[in-house]
Each structure stands twice: as C-alpha cells, then as structure tokens.
Write an enzyme that holds these catalytic residues in place. Structure first.
Site: not given
Ligand code: DX5
Ligand code: ZN
Length: 220
Positions: A8, A33, A35, A37, A66, A68, A137, A175
């Site tokens: 990540s 990966h 992330d 957000m 991913h 979020m 998660m 994760d």
C-alpha cells in the site's frame, strides 16, 4: 489461487513515489494498492485520479484502488479511466452497491467490495455472486500504521468457509496492520491477498521483506 502481496503506497515516501513503486515492483510485489480517502468517509485525505494516472505510466503491475470515499458511484468512471485495474468500494458508503459493481465490470475493472471491522458479513451476501474479491479491513480505515484488530481474523475465516462453499472464484484480501510478525495468522485465517503499508515501506530492504512474506504465506 495464487497468493498475492499488495504493497500500500500510503506508507511510501511520497517525495519519491515513482521510485518507491518501481522498487516494490522489482522486489516482487504482485499488485500496487492505492488508498483513496475523501475526508468524509474517513477522517483523512489522500490522493485522487491524477495520481492513479501517473502511477499507470510507471508500472505494469495491476493497480488495486481502494476507494474510502462517500458515494463512490460518482467516481468509479473517472478512476477507471485513470487506469485502475481493480477497484474496491465500501459496502458502508454505497447504497446502489449492485449497480456500482455492475458498472465497474462494464468499465472492464475487476470489482471488489470492502467491509469495515464492525460491518457484518451478512451485508455481503447479496453481492458475493457479483464481485471478484472481498477486502476485509483488519483496522478501521483512514490511517496506516495501526495494529491489526485480532477479531477481524475470525471474520476472514468465516468468509473463507462461505467462499469455498458457494463462490470459489472470489478472492479474499485483508488490509491493515499486517507485518512479518502476524502474516502467518492472516494466511491461516484464509486470505489470498495481503495488503501491507508500513509492513513493507517502513522496512529497510523491500526485496528481503517481500521474499520473507511470500515464503510465510505459502508455507502457512
Ligand atoms: C488503511 C488503508 C490501508 C493502509 C494499510 O485505511 O486502507 O491500506 O495503508 O497500512 P498498514 O499496513 O500500515 O496498516
Ligand atoms: Zn487500503
């Protein structure tokens, strides 16, 4: 199913993001990966589609994005166009979940669904036949470097049983808080894909770390 290591980039040195991604690719990572957000679904803000676009040019590894973010249905198209290969959306953040998963498939992206530590596996039952993978998660999303919540591994084991029985093509990703010290437990619980931020990027020698991690997941 081949087990996979997914670094990540949240814990990478962002002043040298390109070099960091190339380094983990060279060190044997299977996926990158990413992330995303939004400061609403989670308290933190990270990166958007322009960064995915930049990463796309750098690596031939699949980009596992991913999301979020609230209402991910508004953004799946732009993240797909930016070059995401795999996209996960949070069950908690998306009410048109089935339609959005279908949309991802139309966009030629591998669709996945994510569940937070406090979200029941029951939430997934209506869509397990639609997704390519489930991301469980093992920390509350929002920040890297948190300790793995042990009870989430029971959830992984339960999901493993359901998947083996009824949806054998669905992969299980985990994760948050995974390290050399606990990856064997995560593998024994039944994970196929292991996402690690600090567990890779805060170690000195990525190649050596990924070699160890691969051995541990394949021996578990
Ligand atoms: C947490 C992110 C994770 C995070 C993992 O919200 O979804 O992908 O980067 O980082 P570590 O491995 O440090 O817990
Ligand atoms: Zn993540």
């Amino acid at each position: 199913m081949k087990k996979k290591i997914a670094p990540s980039i949240l814990s990478a040195d962002f002043s040298r993001l390109g070099e960091e991604v190339k380094a983990v690719e060279k060190a044997g990572a299977h996926l990158i990966h990413v992330d995303v957000m939004d400061g609403h679904f989670v308290p933190n803000i990270t990166i958007g589609p322009v960064v995915v676009q930049g990463l796309r040019k750098l690596t031939s590894l699949p980009l596992d994005v991913h999301l979020m973010i609230e209402e991910p249905e508004r953004y799946v198209e732009v993240f797909a166009e930016a070059g995401s290969d795999w996209i996960t959306i949070h069950a908690e953040a998306c009410s048109p979940l089935r339609q959005t998963i279908r949309k991802l498939r139309q966009l030629k992206v591998r669709p996945g669904v994510v569940v937070n530590p406090s979200t029941s596996l029951k939430t997934l039952y209506p869509i397990l036949d639609q997704v390519d993978y489930v991301l469980v998660m093992s920390v509350h999303p929002g920040f890297g470097g948190q300790p793995l919540i042990p009870s989430t591994l029971r959830k992984v084991s339960q999901l493993r049983k359901i998947v083996d029985r009824d949806y054998p093509s669905v992969e299980i990703a985990v994760d948050g808080g995974i390290k050399v010290e606990n990856i064997t437990d995560v593998a024994k619980a039944g994970a196929d894909i292991f996402v690690l931020g600090t567990g890779i990027f805060k170690t000195k020698n990525y190649k050596e770390t990924i070699r160890k991690l691969k051995k541990m997941i394949n021996d578990a």
